[in-house]
Design an enzyme around this catalytic site. Structure first.
Site, PDB file in Angstrom:
ATOM      1  N   HIS A 222       3.696  -2.116   3.176  1.00  0.00           N
ATOM      2  CA  HIS A 222       3.766  -0.794   2.551  1.00  0.00           C
ATOM      3  C   HIS A 222       5.080  -0.689   1.785  1.00  0.00           C
ATOM      4  O   HIS A 222       6.146  -0.919   2.363  1.00  0.00           O
ATOM      5  CB  HIS A 222       3.668   0.294   3.620  1.00  0.00           C
TER       6      HIS A 222
ATOM      7  N   HIS B  76      -5.368   9.175   1.034  1.00  0.00           N
ATOM      8  CA  HIS B  76      -5.364   8.335   2.245  1.00  0.00           C
ATOM      9  C   HIS B  76      -6.192   8.881   3.423  1.00  0.00           C
ATOM     10  O   HIS B  76      -5.768   8.782   4.576  1.00  0.00           O
ATOM     11  CB  HIS B  76      -3.919   8.085   2.706  1.00  0.00           C
TER      12      HIS B  76
ATOM     13  N   HIS C 161      -6.156   2.767  -3.823  1.00  0.00           N
ATOM     14  CA  HIS C 161      -6.069   2.975  -2.374  1.00  0.00           C
ATOM     15  C   HIS C 161      -6.447   4.414  -2.005  1.00  0.00           C
ATOM     16  O   HIS C 161      -5.964   4.927  -1.001  1.00  0.00           O
ATOM     17  CB  HIS C 161      -4.643   2.633  -1.904  1.00  0.00           C
TER      18      HIS C 161
ATOM     19  N   ASP D 218       0.808  -1.219   0.000  1.00  0.00           N
ATOM     20  CA  ASP D 218       0.000   0.000   0.000  1.00  0.00           C
ATOM     21  C   ASP D 218       0.848   1.279   0.000  1.00  0.00           C
ATOM     22  O   ASP D 218       2.004   1.271   0.412  1.00  0.00           O
ATOM     23  CB  ASP D 218      -0.880   0.037   1.262  1.00  0.00           C
ATOM     24  N   ASP D 219       0.198   2.363  -0.401  1.00  0.00           N
ATOM     25  CA  ASP D 219       0.687   3.747  -0.241  1.00  0.00           C
ATOM     26  C   ASP D 219       1.749   4.185  -1.236  1.00  0.00           C
ATOM     27  O   ASP D 219       2.219   5.307  -1.170  1.00  0.00           O
ATOM     28  CB  ASP D 219       1.223   4.017   1.175  1.00  0.00           C
TER      29      ASP D 219
END
Length: 225
Positions: A180, A93, A89, A38-39
């Protein structure tokens, strides 16, 4: 045009045909895991993970942020080139359940457009930031929501060995692992995990591939009963 004629005489097209199924073929009888990141994307750390996947003939899913894709649009093609999957995603965020529905949906839809523009790929899977979503948001974005089974909290424990050990002791077949790809420590842990899980006989699949793997196994189970 002439070049194509020549190519037909050579055995090259045959080789090409063989290559394709290899990339997406998996064995429903062999254990499998989905690694997810993620991210990102982040050029140095994401690339390190992509190289390890390539070396071990594995795939993973990268749940990217729209805001970061705008900085590093070229990374998406690098991700796709290795047979990996891109997931959505959100743009920046936020915890989507705290936003008005319209804004929450905009976070996802804008990111879809950014990803499509950068890579020509349309994500089918959405991972809500912090895992926070609700029925209204899910219905409005109309994508598959992907959460996770194993979370080493790699954002908190910036220690490659700890993260790698946590995943290797907690993950089992059919599960989805959350990491991540923006931290060096996580990228280093991922390299270890990718090698080790492959050695242990796991297939490293994308989220979509793992779903197909589960479906095939369920069908096989029905046949055997």
């Amino acid at each position: 045009k002439e070049k194509n004629k020549n190519e037909k005489k050579e055995p090259i097209p045959k080789r090409k045909i063989v290559k394709l199924p290899k990339q997406s073929a998996f064995n429903p009888n062999q254990k499998a895991i989905a690694l997810t990141f993620d991210d990102g994307p982040n050029p140095s750390t994401t690339s390190k993970i992509l190289n390890a996947l390539k070396e071990n003939k594995g795939h993973a899913t990268f749940f990217v942020l729209g805001s970061r894709v705008q900085y590093y649009p070229d990374m998406l093609n690098k991700i796709r080139k290795g047979g990996n999957e891109i997931g959505n995603h959100s743009y920046s965020h936020p915890l989507l359940t705290r936003l008005p529905l319209k804004q929450a949906v905009k976070q996802v839809e804008e990111t879809q457009q950014i990803i499509e523009k950068a890579s020509g790929f349309t994500p089918t899977h959405f991972r809500p930031p912090y895992g926070g979503t609700n029925g209204q948001i899910n219905a409005a974005v109309n994508m598959k929501v992907t959460l996770w089974d194993v979370d080493p909290e790699d954002w908190k424990y910036r220690n490659s060995q700890y993260v790698a050990n946590y995943i290797l002791t907690h993950a089992s077949s059919g599960e989805t692992v959350l990491m991540h790809d923006i931290y060096d420590t996580s990228a280093n842990a991922a390299v270890t995990i990718i090698k080790e899980l492959t050695k242990q006989g796991y297939q490293l699949l994308t989220v979509s591939e793992l779903e197909q793997w589960k479906e095939l196994r369920a069908k096989k189970g029905e046949l055997n009963t």
